[in-house]
Design a protein around this motif. Structure first.
Motif, short mmCIF file in Angstrom:
data_model
loop_
_atom_site.label_atom_id
_atom_site.label_comp_id
_atom_site.label_asym_id
_atom_site.label_seq_id
_atom_site.Cartn_x
_atom_site.Cartn_y
_atom_site.Cartn_z
N SER A 1 -2.56 12.25 68.32
CA SER A 1 -1.97 10.77 69.06
C SER A 1 -2.27 11.60 70.51
CB SER A 1 -0.39 11.12 69.30
OG SER A 1 0.56 10.35 67.48
N ILE A 2 -3.62 10.16 71.24
CA ILE A 2 -4.16 10.15 72.06
C ILE A 2 -3.41 9.33 72.88
CG2 ILE A 2 -6.65 10.13 72.69
CD1 ILE A 2 -7.59 10.61 69.87
N PRO B 1 5.04 -8.66 57.61
CA PRO B 1 5.50 -7.58 57.20
C PRO B 1 4.18 -6.66 56.86
CG PRO B 1 7.19 -9.07 56.19
CD PRO B 1 5.45 -9.82 56.68
N ALA B 2 3.21 -7.00 55.59
CA ALA B 2 2.53 -6.14 55.30
C ALA B 2 1.25 -6.01 56.48
CB ALA B 2 2.04 -6.79 53.78
N LYS B 3 1.59 -6.42 57.41
CA LYS B 3 0.11 -6.70 58.56
C LYS B 3 0.87 -5.75 59.91
CE LYS B 3 -3.00 -9.42 56.65
NZ LYS B 3 -4.15 -10.04 57.48
N GLU B 4 1.47 -4.92 59.74
CA GLU B 4 2.08 -4.32 61.52
C GLU B 4 3.25 -4.83 61.35
OE1 GLU B 4 0.43 -1.65 62.03
OE2 GLU B 4 -1.56 -1.69 61.12
N ASN B 5 4.36 -5.18 60.79
CA ASN B 5 5.21 -5.90 60.92
C ASN B 5 5.57 -6.29 61.75
OD1 ASN B 5 6.61 -4.08 58.49
ND2 ASN B 5 6.53 -1.95 60.43
N GLY B 6 4.16 -7.53 61.80
CA GLY B 6 4.43 -8.76 62.62
C GLY B 6 3.85 -7.91 64.10
N VAL B 7 3.00 -6.89 64.10
CA VAL B 7 3.02 -6.44 65.62
C VAL B 7 1.91 -7.34 66.81
CG1 VAL B 7 1.92 -4.52 67.05
CG2 VAL B 7 3.41 -4.73 65.53
N HIS C 1 -13.57 -2.25 68.87
CA HIS C 1 -14.11 -1.05 67.60
C HIS C 1 -13.03 -0.83 66.17
CE1 HIS C 1 -16.07 0.19 71.56
NE2 HIS C 1 -16.93 1.02 70.75
N GLY C 2 -11.72 -1.53 65.97
CA GLY C 2 -11.24 -1.01 64.67
C GLY C 2 -9.60 -1.38 65.09
N ILE C 3 -9.47 -1.34 66.01
CA ILE C 3 -8.46 -0.25 66.13
C ILE C 3 -6.88 -1.42 67.05
CG2 ILE C 3 -6.66 0.62 68.34
CD1 ILE C 3 -9.45 2.31 68.71
N THR C 4 -6.53 -2.74 65.79
CA THR C 4 -6.12 -3.82 66.42
C THR C 4 -4.99 -3.31 67.34
OG1 THR C 4 -5.57 -3.63 64.08
CG2 THR C 4 -7.50 -4.38 64.77
N HIS C 5 -4.12 -3.23 67.25
CA HIS C 5 -3.18 -2.78 67.92
C HIS C 5 -2.61 -1.24 68.67
CE1 HIS C 5 -1.92 -5.67 64.45
NE2 HIS C 5 -1.93 -6.00 65.22
N PRO C 6 -3.41 -1.03 69.75
CA PRO C 6 -2.84 -0.19 70.15
C PRO C 6 -1.91 -0.10 71.27
CG PRO C 6 -4.90 -0.95 71.07
CD PRO C 6 -4.84 -1.91 69.96
N SER D 1 -3.09 1.88 64.90
CA SER D 1 -2.30 0.97 65.97
C SER D 1 -2.05 2.66 66.64
CB SER D 1 -1.28 0.59 65.26
OG SER D 1 -1.46 2.62 63.99
N THR D 2 -1.23 3.40 66.51
CA THR D 2 0.08 4.51 67.52
C THR D 2 -1.16 5.43 67.94
OG1 THR D 2 0.53 4.93 65.41
CG2 THR D 2 2.44 3.68 66.62
N ALA D 3 -2.24 5.26 66.87
CA ALA D 3 -3.35 6.51 67.69
C ALA D 3 -3.96 6.60 68.68
CB ALA D 3 -4.17 7.15 66.08
N PHE D 4 -3.56 5.76 69.66
CA PHE D 4 -4.33 5.45 70.84
C PHE D 4 -3.28 4.97 71.88
CE2 PHE D 4 -7.23 5.53 67.63
CZ PHE D 4 -8.23 6.78 67.70
N SER D 5 -3.10 5.12 72.83
CA SER D 5 -2.46 4.61 74.06
C SER D 5 -2.68 4.96 75.36
CB SER D 5 -0.98 5.44 74.23
OG SER D 5 -0.13 5.56 73.24
N GLY D 6 -3.02 3.45 75.81
CA GLY D 6 -3.40 3.96 77.43
C GLY D 6 -2.84 2.81 78.55
#
Length: 517
Positions: free
Chosen positions: A215-216, A126-132, A275-280, A252-257
């Motif tokens: 949010s991109i 839960p401390a890491k992106e709620n298990g995403v 690039h350090g975005i582990t949960h796009p 996470s939520t800043a980048f969507s594609g």
């Protein structure tokens, strides 16, 4: 660009795989992509180790999350550990350890192995992106390791290692390699897809100047180039001033594609993770269909949507057809950007020139929507060589803000004539480059008010655009300054012609005399 020696090396890798029995082009691309990703993970881990040592020396208590487990089995998965091993060891390491582990990757970390040699799945935290689960791991679930033999694997690894050590200079060159491989697959461009050069992406990002709170989205993301350019911009401007909440958003939520090609989705998820975005938010989606219901969700849209072809009219979202009743994707995507953006959201998108002056009802309706109901800020005309060697289309960049209540007063036009590279297939670096000037002028538009139509950039009032049927082509408004040429008097010209004729007759007579001898 990928040329010469680099092309030959990639062709050699491709041929080695093909000769081993794997001949389907996209399968070849996927297998090469996996190995490139596996190598990149090890490079990222080396940087993590250096960072941990630096923190320790400085007495900083900072936890650096390592990618590979500390166990012997975990460390054996690192590219630097197995690349020089015997072919059978390399083959088994990849097939039995690395590939299964990558499919269970979570929180940017690879799982360890239990006493039976089976992958020990990482527990939800839960401390890491709620298990995403990471986007790359999601799209790897159905992927298969299909390189057929130890000999083929060794040849490919040797070829890639040679490329990385001698030719690949930065992260973006990987994108050039992907694009070249897509061209080899004879599929690049079938849907109007081709990769946007990094300097053009970076320029578009600088025009919009995203912040850590944005949010991109790129709804036609391909290899996620725009999202990566945006991430690099935000890091460069705000890295030392971002709050914990902003960092969590960034990862996470800043980048969507979105894309309709699973290979591209795997590549984009891989690029973003590195690039350090582990949960796009990377997802399989036909962005202009009824199944895409996203509305007023993003503050920034950056895209180079597909130009060619049309889509099945029955699948097109009715909300998009209400804005521009067409099957042309280049128009539908502009309507999509307006729907997906929040009020006040900004967009920079690439469009073919036909969007600017097309005479159909759909073309005019789309341009009218931008000018009348939102704020159209800029139209930047680009030279046709920008996308060579992949395509020679003439394009422009539209920059606008979603308002839903108008706001267009004067539209800024810029006639880009050079982008820092030659406009032929070689795309060699040159001194002529309008991009710094474009960025500087766009962010200081007050100084553009007095510019003349004969100059490279100028304003056009909204009413003039309306009077011209919402035509947005720069040639409609640009004035060409003709410099009068003064010719000598007719008598002088005739005298010069007569003198030349006498000279010709004299030379001919001399030539005849020489032939008689």
């Amino acid at each position: 660009m990928i040329t010469g020696v680099i092309k030959n090396k990639i062709d050699k890798i491709w041929t080695d795989i093909w000769a081993g029995g794997l001949t389907m082009p996209f399968k070849v691309i996927e297998q090469i992509t996996y190995l490139m990703f596996i190598r990149s993970l090890d490079q990222k881990e080396i940087n993590n180790e250096k960072k941990a040592v630096m923190f320790k020396r400085r007495g900083i208590k900072s936890q650096v999350d390592m990618i590979f487990p500390a166990s012997e089995a975990g460390q054996s998965m690192r590219w630097s550990r197995f690349k020089d091993a015997d072919p059978d060891v390399i083959f088994n390491t990849l097939r039995v350890k690395v590939f299964p582990a990558i499919k269970e990757m979570k929180y940017g970390m690879l799982p360890d192995f239990d006493e039976n040699g089976e992958v020990a799945v990482i527990a939800d935290d839960p401390a890491k992106e709620n298990g995403v689960q990471s986007a790359f791991s999601r799209f790897m679930k159905d992927a298969l390791f299909e390189l057929p033999t130890a000999e083929v694997v060794t040849k490919v690894i040797t070829g890639l290692e040679d490329l990385y050590q001698h030719d690949i200079e930065d992260q973006d060159m990987q994108g050039d390699i992907y694009e070249y491989m897509l061209g080899k697959a004879a599929s690049s461009g079938t849907n109007g897809q081709f990769r946007t050069p990094k300097h053009i992406r970076d320029m578009m990002v600088e025009l919009l100047a995203p912040t850590p709170d944005d949010s991109i989205c790129d709804p036609a993301c391909g290899t996620a180039g725009f999202l990566i350019s945006a991430a690099e911009y935000i890091r460069g401007k705000f890295e030392h001033n971002m709050s914990d909440e902003q960092w969590a958003h960034f990862q996470s939520t800043a980048f969507s594609g979105f894309d309709t090609d699973m290979t591209m989705l795997r590549i984009s998820a891989m690029n973003l993770m590195l690039h350090g975005i582990t949960h796009p938010v990377i997802d399989y989606k036909n962005s202009v269909s009824e199944k895409n219901t996203i509305d007023s969700e993003y503050t920034v849209c950056l895209a180079n949507p597909p130009f060619k072809g049309t889509v099945d009219v029955e699948t097109i979202s009715t909300s998009l057809k209400a804005v521009t009743n067409t099957k042309k994707t280049e128009l539908l995507f502009i309507a999509l950007f307006l729907r997906m953006l929040k009020k006040g959201g900004r967009c920079a998108c690439i469009v073919p020139d036909g969007v600017l002056f097309g005479s159909s009802k759909a073309h005019k309706a789309m341009r009218k929507e931008l000018v009348e109901n939102h704020t159209l800020q800029a139209v930047i005309s680009m030279p046709s060589g920008v996308f060579k060697p992949y395509a020679g289309v003439s394009t422009a960049i539209l920059v606008f803000i979603k308002t839903g209540a108008g706001g267009t007063e004067d539209v800024w036009f810029y006639d880009m004539q050079a982008d820092g590279f030659s406009l032929d297939d070689k795309r060699s670096e040159v001194q002529e480059n309008d991009i710094p000037d474009i960025i500087e002028r766009f962010h200081h538009l007050d100084g553009e008010k007095e510019r003349k139509r004969t100059e490279q950039s100028f304003f056009v009032p909204k009413q003039e655009i309306i009077d011209n049927g919402y035509d947005l082509s720069i040639n409609k408004y640009k004035e060409i300054e003709y410099v009068p040429v003064e010719y000598p008097p007719s008598e002088e010209i005739i005298a010069n012609i007569e003198a030349l004729e006498l000279e010709i007759q004299k030379n001919l007579a001399e030539l005849k005399d020489m032939l008689k001898e």
